[in-house]
Motif scaffolding. Structure first.
Motif, mmCIF file in Angstrom:
data_model
loop_
_atom_site.group_PDB
_atom_site.id
_atom_site.type_symbol
_atom_site.label_atom_id
_atom_site.label_comp_id
_atom_site.label_asym_id
_atom_site.label_seq_id
_atom_site.Cartn_x
_atom_site.Cartn_y
_atom_site.Cartn_z
ATOM 1 N N LEU A 60 30.109 10.286 -11.228
ATOM 2 C CA LEU A 60 29.427 11.512 -11.652
ATOM 3 C C LEU A 60 29.350 12.549 -10.534
ATOM 4 N N ALA A 61 29.227 12.110 -9.299
ATOM 5 C CA ALA A 61 29.108 13.034 -8.162
ATOM 6 C C ALA A 61 30.359 13.877 -7.962
ATOM 7 N N LEU A 62 31.469 13.444 -8.496
ATOM 8 C CA LEU A 62 32.733 14.179 -8.342
ATOM 9 C C LEU A 62 32.925 15.266 -9.393
ATOM 10 N N ARG A 63 32.025 15.364 -10.328
ATOM 11 C CA ARG A 63 32.181 16.306 -11.442
ATOM 12 C C ARG A 63 31.753 17.722 -11.064
ATOM 13 N N GLU A 64 32.288 18.685 -11.800
ATOM 14 C CA GLU A 64 32.072 20.100 -11.501
ATOM 15 C C GLU A 64 30.595 20.482 -11.427
ATOM 16 N N TYR A 65 29.789 20.018 -12.357
ATOM 17 C CA TYR A 65 28.385 20.410 -12.394
ATOM 18 C C TYR A 65 27.463 19.326 -11.841
ATOM 19 N N ALA B 136 22.768 16.123 -7.547
ATOM 20 C CA ALA B 136 22.314 14.837 -7.023
ATOM 21 C C ALA B 136 20.988 14.387 -7.622
ATOM 22 N N SER B 137 20.057 15.308 -7.842
ATOM 23 C CA SER B 137 18.751 14.902 -8.363
ATOM 24 C C SER B 137 18.848 14.449 -9.821
ATOM 25 N N TRP B 138 19.626 15.159 -10.629
ATOM 26 C CA TRP B 138 19.806 14.761 -12.032
ATOM 27 C C TRP B 138 20.484 13.397 -12.089
ATOM 28 N N ILE B 139 21.520 13.243 -11.293
ATOM 29 C CA ILE B 139 22.276 11.991 -11.309
ATOM 30 C C ILE B 139 21.394 10.829 -10.860
#
Length: 84
Positions: free
Chosen positions: A14-19, A22-25
């Motif tokens: 998920l960290a590699l995605r455009e949007y 870090a806090s949401w993830i």
């Protein structure tokens, strides 16, 4: 215990995605059953499905992460889940 093994793999994807945020993830991938309730078992792995707002803004829509079966070797019951 298994979710503690899978959560870092999901986070990395998920960290590699455009949007990526870090806090949401970090909130949305916490290793609790509720966060991983939506999934599809496929021949190549398990596809985890995250609702809008769970790991990204609503405008990013539903997020999915495919975890290949080899990531489950250390946590799977070998009698029930054959991984080669």
């Amino acid at each position: 215990e298994g979710l503690k093994t899978i959560a870092p793999v999901v986070q990395k994807d998920l960290a590699l995605r455009e949007y990526a945020d870090a806090s949401w993830i970090s909130e949305g991938i916490l290793p609790v059953q509720e966060n991983y309730r939506n999934y599809i078992v496929e021949d190549s792995g398990i596809l985890f499905i995250f609702d809008p707002y769970q790991v990204a803004p609503y405008t990013s829509g539903t997020q999915t992460v495919m975890i290949p079966l080899e990531h489950f070797k250390s946590i799977a019951n070998p009698d029930l889940f054959m991984i080669q």
